[in-house]
Design an enzyme around this catalytic site. Structure first.
Site, PDB file in Angstrom:
ATOM      1  N   CYS A 283       0.439  -5.130  -1.578  1.00  0.00           N
ATOM      2  CA  CYS A 283       1.600  -5.246  -0.691  1.00  0.00           C
ATOM      3  C   CYS A 283       1.234  -5.581   0.752  1.00  0.00           C
ATOM      4  O   CYS A 283       2.084  -6.028   1.521  1.00  0.00           O
ATOM      5  CB  CYS A 283       2.419  -3.958  -0.719  1.00  0.00           C
ATOM      6  SG  CYS A 283       3.149  -3.613  -2.336  1.00  0.00           S
TER       7      CYS A 283
ATOM      8  N   HIS B 181       6.719  -3.033   5.580  1.00  0.00           N
ATOM      9  CA  HIS B 181       6.806  -3.373   4.162  1.00  0.00           C
ATOM     10  C   HIS B 181       8.039  -2.682   3.599  1.00  0.00           C
ATOM     11  O   HIS B 181       8.251  -1.491   3.824  1.00  0.00           O
ATOM     12  CB  HIS B 181       5.540  -2.896   3.448  1.00  0.00           C
ATOM     13  CG  HIS B 181       5.650  -2.901   1.956  1.00  0.00           C
ATOM     14  ND1 HIS B 181       6.133  -3.976   1.245  1.00  0.00           N
ATOM     15  CD2 HIS B 181       5.342  -1.942   1.026  1.00  0.00           C
ATOM     16  CE1 HIS B 181       6.115  -3.690  -0.047  1.00  0.00           C
ATOM     17  NE2 HIS B 181       5.658  -2.465  -0.199  1.00  0.00           N
TER      18      HIS B 181
ATOM     19  N   ASN C 227      12.263  -4.586  -3.064  1.00  0.00           N
ATOM     20  CA  ASN C 227      10.850  -4.589  -2.680  1.00  0.00           C
ATOM     21  C   ASN C 227      10.233  -5.857  -3.261  1.00  0.00           C
ATOM     22  O   ASN C 227      10.025  -5.955  -4.468  1.00  0.00           O
ATOM     23  CB  ASN C 227      10.174  -3.337  -3.226  1.00  0.00           C
ATOM     24  CG  ASN C 227       8.680  -3.264  -2.915  1.00  0.00           C
ATOM     25  OD1 ASN C 227       8.042  -4.268  -2.621  1.00  0.00           O
ATOM     26  ND2 ASN C 227       8.107  -2.081  -3.028  1.00  0.00           N
TER      27      ASN C 227
END
Length: 328
Positions: free
Chosen positions: A114, A255, A285
């Site tokens: 990520c 994030h 996400n």
């Protein structure tokens, strides 16, 4: 400090849009369950798109915004957490989708799950500063494969999509620069988030007999505890390296792990709601694409302007935490 400028950004979302209500129906969940648990009301899933195709669309969007063609670029980097295939790297497939089959422009991947975009931007900034490259196209494109649809709390978080940014050296009269960057890894959390299959540990031929090894697993509570432990000191060091205080930061672009994770982060860092860029509610996400997507949206929505100081911040499997403070 590195005199680096983000010339432009781009974004692409798959055509198929899936609402929380539709996903609740398909998974047999009570109405309102997803909004309560994850807060993701809308996300997009690929149908006929591939990661490389989405990446090419986002790249074209960024190139058009900068008034450039692909042949003005001298390096292409894919910063995705999930590769399209084992070999070759996704960057080569994006170059193919862009039709630059004989361009010779170097293309390679940087993967820190990520955190891939943050790590890629930090890494490539030194090569630009040193004069190795002039204009670099960074692409993050994600198809959330390997989700365990029996694990309702994790599978309802994710969405697909791509984002891109073009990076170059700032002109002498410009203030655009990277003020500080930092990455830390705490491998006691390496098993908190993992997908064991897909590499050389578990061969694809074992997929049918050991399906669980090829599915995404996350111990959300353990990840949160470790993130809570390391984030405050990490952010303090990041600010100190830049010679700034949090009050000097116009926008934190995190994030988009989950709405809950961002609320807890905001509370922990004592940040007002308007100072944190949130897009998870209508994107989900999107793994490594989430930071550049949120960056793109903050520009498009007029929430940041040239000269503003921005903090990119995130965590990833590993367990790693990373951030960049830049003057946009």
């Amino acid at each position: 400090m590195r005199k680096i400028k983000i010339l432009s950004t781009g974004k692409y979302l798959p055509k198929k849009q899936v609402t929380a209500k539709e996903l609740e129906f398909s998974l047999g969940l009570d109405p309102g369950w997803i909004e309560k648990k994850s807060g993701v009301l809308v996300r997009h899933f690929v149908e006929d798109e591939t990661a490389s195709l989405m990446g090419a669309y986002a790249a074209k969007n960024a190139l058009e915004a900068a008034g450039l063609s692909f042949h003005d670029i001298d390096c292409l980097i894919c910063t995705s957490g999930i590769p399209e295939q084992a070999i070759p790297c996704t960057a080569a497939l994006i170059q193919e989708q862009l039709g630059a089959l004989d361009s010779g422009i170097p293309a390679f991947d940087i993967n820190s799950t990520c955190l891939s975009f943050i790590v890629g931007l930090d890494t490539i900034s030194y090569l630009i500063q040193a004069g190795r490259y002039q204009k670099v196209l960074i692409v993050a494109t994600e198809v959330a494969t390997g989700l365990n649809w029996e694990d309702k709390e994790s599978c309802t978080l994710f969405g697909d999509g791509a984002a891109a940014a073009i990076i170059a050296k700032s002109d002498e009269q410009e203030d655009c620069k990277i003020l500080s960057a930092r990455i830390e890894t705490y491998s006691r959390g390496a098993r908190f988030t993992e997908c064991k299959g897909g590499g050389n540990k578990h061969h694809p031929k074992d997929y049918a007999e050991n399906l669980d090894d090829f599915l995404f697993k996350m111990d959300g509570k353990a990840v949160y505890r470790l993130a809570s432990e390391v984030t405050p000191n990490f952010v303090q060091h990041l600010l100190q390296d830049a010679g700034l205080k949090m009050a000097d930061i116009k926008m934190v672009i995190p994030h988009q792990a989950s709405l809950m994770a961002m609320r807890l982060m905001r509370k922990q860092l004592d940040l007002p709601e308007e100072k944190v860029m949130v897009i998870a509610h209508n994107h989900g996400n999107t793994i490594a694409a989430s930071v550049p997507m949120a960056f793109h949206e903050s520009i498009v929505q007029g929430k940041i302007q040239r000269g503003d100081r921005i903090m990119l911040l995130g965590t990833s499997a590993g367990f790693s935490i990373g951030g960049i403070i830049l003057e946009y």
